[in-house]
Design a protein around this motif. Structure first.
Motif, PDB file in Angstrom:
ATOM      1  N   UNK A  31       1.115  11.260  -0.051  1.00  0.00           N
ATOM      2  CA  UNK A  31       2.069  11.329   1.056  1.00  0.00           C
ATOM      3  C   UNK A  31       2.088  10.004   1.815  1.00  0.00           C
ATOM      4  N   UNK A  32       3.259   9.397   1.990  1.00  0.00           N
ATOM      5  CA  UNK A  32       3.361   8.078   2.632  1.00  0.00           C
ATOM      6  C   UNK A  32       2.738   8.007   4.020  1.00  0.00           C
ATOM      7  N   UNK A  33       2.840   9.084   4.796  1.00  0.00           N
ATOM      8  CA  UNK A  33       2.285   9.037   6.150  1.00  0.00           C
ATOM      9  C   UNK A  33       0.754   8.973   6.150  1.00  0.00           C
ATOM     10  N   UNK A  34       0.137   9.343   5.054  1.00  0.00           N
ATOM     11  CA  UNK A  34      -1.327   9.294   4.964  1.00  0.00           C
ATOM     12  C   UNK A  34      -1.830   7.982   4.373  1.00  0.00           C
ATOM     13  N   UNK A  35      -0.957   7.234   3.767  1.00  0.00           N
ATOM     14  CA  UNK A  35      -1.362   6.029   3.040  1.00  0.00           C
ATOM     15  C   UNK A  35      -1.103   4.780   3.866  1.00  0.00           C
ATOM     16  N   UNK A  36      -2.179   4.220   4.403  1.00  0.00           N
ATOM     17  CA  UNK A  36      -2.076   2.973   5.143  1.00  0.00           C
ATOM     18  C   UNK A  36      -3.266   2.103   4.766  1.00  0.00           C
ATOM     19  N   UNK A  37      -3.159   0.811   4.965  1.00  0.00           N
ATOM     20  CA  UNK A  37      -4.329  -0.040   4.713  1.00  0.00           C
ATOM     21  C   UNK A  37      -5.548   0.394   5.532  1.00  0.00           C
ATOM     22  N   UNK A  38      -5.312   0.832   6.760  1.00  0.00           N
ATOM     23  CA  UNK A  38      -6.433   1.255   7.596  1.00  0.00           C
ATOM     24  C   UNK A  38      -7.068   2.542   7.060  1.00  0.00           C
ATOM     25  N   UNK A  92      -7.484   3.156   4.025  1.00  0.00           N
ATOM     26  CA  UNK A  92      -8.393   2.707   2.958  1.00  0.00           C
ATOM     27  C   UNK A  92      -9.736   2.282   3.542  1.00  0.00           C
ATOM     28  N   UNK A  93      -9.729   1.628   4.704  1.00  0.00           N
ATOM     29  CA  UNK A  93     -10.991   1.261   5.374  1.00  0.00           C
ATOM     30  C   UNK A  93     -11.776   2.511   5.749  1.00  0.00           C
ATOM     31  N   UNK A  94     -11.092   3.484   6.314  1.00  0.00           N
ATOM     32  CA  UNK A  94     -11.756   4.729   6.696  1.00  0.00           C
ATOM     33  C   UNK A  94     -12.295   5.460   5.462  1.00  0.00           C
ATOM     34  N   UNK A  95     -11.508   5.481   4.417  1.00  0.00           N
ATOM     35  CA  UNK A  95     -11.951   6.155   3.186  1.00  0.00           C
ATOM     36  C   UNK A  95     -13.187   5.485   2.612  1.00  0.00           C
ATOM     37  N   UNK A  96     -13.203   4.163   2.617  1.00  0.00           N
ATOM     38  CA  UNK A  96     -14.383   3.443   2.132  1.00  0.00           C
ATOM     39  C   UNK A  96     -15.611   3.841   2.946  1.00  0.00           C
ATOM     40  N   UNK A  97     -15.479   3.851   4.266  1.00  0.00           N
ATOM     41  CA  UNK A  97     -16.604   4.220   5.127  1.00  0.00           C
ATOM     42  C   UNK A  97     -17.082   5.637   4.823  1.00  0.00           C
ATOM     43  N   UNK A  98     -16.144   6.550   4.660  1.00  0.00           N
ATOM     44  CA  UNK A  98     -16.494   7.942   4.396  1.00  0.00           C
ATOM     45  C   UNK A  98     -17.168   8.100   3.034  1.00  0.00           C
ATOM     46  N   UNK A  99     -16.639   7.424   2.032  1.00  0.00           N
ATOM     47  CA  UNK A  99     -17.249   7.507   0.695  1.00  0.00           C
ATOM     48  C   UNK A  99     -18.661   6.927   0.688  1.00  0.00           C
ATOM     49  N   UNK A 100     -18.851   5.815   1.364  1.00  0.00           N
ATOM     50  CA  UNK A 100     -20.177   5.216   1.419  1.00  0.00           C
ATOM     51  C   UNK A 100     -21.150   6.123   2.172  1.00  0.00           C
ATOM     52  N   UNK A 101     -20.688   6.715   3.263  1.00  0.00           N
ATOM     53  CA  UNK A 101     -21.535   7.637   4.024  1.00  0.00           C
ATOM     54  C   UNK A 101     -21.905   8.840   3.159  1.00  0.00           C
ATOM     55  N   UNK A 102     -20.965   9.338   2.391  1.00  0.00           N
ATOM     56  CA  UNK A 102     -21.224  10.475   1.507  1.00  0.00           C
ATOM     57  C   UNK A 102     -22.219  10.164   0.403  1.00  0.00           C
ATOM     58  N   UNK A 144       0.842  -1.205   0.000  1.00  0.00           N
ATOM     59  CA  UNK A 144       0.000   0.000   0.000  1.00  0.00           C
ATOM     60  C   UNK A 144       0.874   1.250   0.000  1.00  0.00           C
ATOM     61  N   UNK A 145       1.901   1.268   0.815  1.00  0.00           N
ATOM     62  CA  UNK A 145       2.810   2.420   0.882  1.00  0.00           C
ATOM     63  C   UNK A 145       3.482   2.685  -0.468  1.00  0.00           C
ATOM     64  N   UNK A 146       3.962   1.618  -1.121  1.00  0.00           N
ATOM     65  CA  UNK A 146       4.629   1.786  -2.425  1.00  0.00           C
ATOM     66  C   UNK A 146       3.644   2.275  -3.484  1.00  0.00           C
ATOM     67  N   UNK A 147       2.440   1.722  -3.485  1.00  0.00           N
ATOM     68  CA  UNK A 147       1.427   2.141  -4.462  1.00  0.00           C
ATOM     69  C   UNK A 147       1.066   3.614  -4.254  1.00  0.00           C
ATOM     70  N   UNK A 148       0.964   4.024  -3.008  1.00  0.00           N
ATOM     71  CA  UNK A 148       0.641   5.420  -2.706  1.00  0.00           C
ATOM     72  C   UNK A 148       1.759   6.340  -3.186  1.00  0.00           C
ATOM     73  N   UNK A 149       3.000   5.951  -2.956  1.00  0.00           N
ATOM     74  CA  UNK A 149       4.126   6.774  -3.395  1.00  0.00           C
ATOM     75  C   UNK A 149       4.108   6.935  -4.915  1.00  0.00           C
ATOM     76  N   UNK A 150       3.817   5.839  -5.630  1.00  0.00           N
ATOM     77  CA  UNK A 150       3.728   5.925  -7.105  1.00  0.00           C
ATOM     78  C   UNK A 150       2.597   6.844  -7.547  1.00  0.00           C
ATOM     79  N   UNK A 151       1.548   6.928  -6.730  1.00  0.00           N
ATOM     80  CA  UNK A 151       0.395   7.772  -7.063  1.00  0.00           C
ATOM     81  C   UNK A 151       0.575   9.207  -6.569  1.00  0.00           C
ATOM     82  N   UNK A 152       1.701   9.493  -5.904  1.00  0.00           N
ATOM     83  CA  UNK A 152       1.959  10.838  -5.419  1.00  0.00           C
ATOM     84  C   UNK A 152       1.247  11.178  -4.121  1.00  0.00           C
TER      85      UNK A 152
END
Length: 170
Positions: A100-107, A109-119, A90-98
């Motif tokens: 920030x590594x400190x923001x990119x974690x598997x967890x 992604x779980x939070x983002x999914x929850x937020x997107x679904x709520x939205x 996940x960290x490497x994929x995030x770096x390739x996508x530009x």
């Protein structure tokens, strides 16, 4: 993609195998989680239906494999990647996508999914079930941290203001 598409934890993904996927008669694909956790997975039903876009990508990734880990080790495709290896992926994929590594974690992604679904107005009970949270409060923490109101709370006073004959003073 599985982390972002259905919100499983990285340890669960590390244990997921091709044999845990089951195709339904309607073409949908279920990931059987009960075998990964010995029964119920948190409060979640033991299977999760993959979104169509994820199903299609996963079928390309798996190819003709009929068994083995969904995410194999780089060195030996018969062994599953560890949870720590998935973290690094996940960290490497995030770096390739530009991202920030400190923001990119598997967890994240779980939070983002929850937020997107709520939205998209998915009921919180559905999000809770998808993420396997036993307590609604846990899911509320996930979505509250990034929730942006759709309307101003002050909009509830519009009828009062309009009945008094006007909005802003001239």
């Amino acid at each position: 993609l599985i982390l972002a598409g259905v919100g499983v934890r990285r340890a669960t993904l590390a244990g997921a195998r091709v044999e845990h996927l089951r195709r339904r008669e309607d073409g949908g694909v279920l990931l059987h989680l009960a075998v990964l956790k010995g029964g119920r997975y948190g409060g979640r039903e033991p299977e999760v239906l993959l979104p169509v876009w994820l199903r299609d990508e996963l079928e390309k990734w798996i190819g003709k494999r009929v068994g083995g880990p969904i995410v194999p080790r780089y060195e030996n495709r018969d062994d599953p990647a560890s949870a720590d290896a998935i973290y690094r992926i996940v960290k490497r994929a995030a770096a390739r996508a530009g991202i920030a590594p400190e923001r990119a974690t598997p967890h994240a992604l779980r939070r983002s999914l929850a937020t997107l679904l709520d939205g998209r107005d998915v009921p919180i009970e559905s999000i809770q079930a998808l993420l396997g949270h036993e307590q609604r409060a846990t899911t509320e923490i996930y979505i509250r941290s990034l929730r942006v109101p759709k309307t101003s709370p002050g909009d509830a006073l519009a009828d009062v203001v309009n009945r008094r004959g006007g909005g802003a003073s001239k």
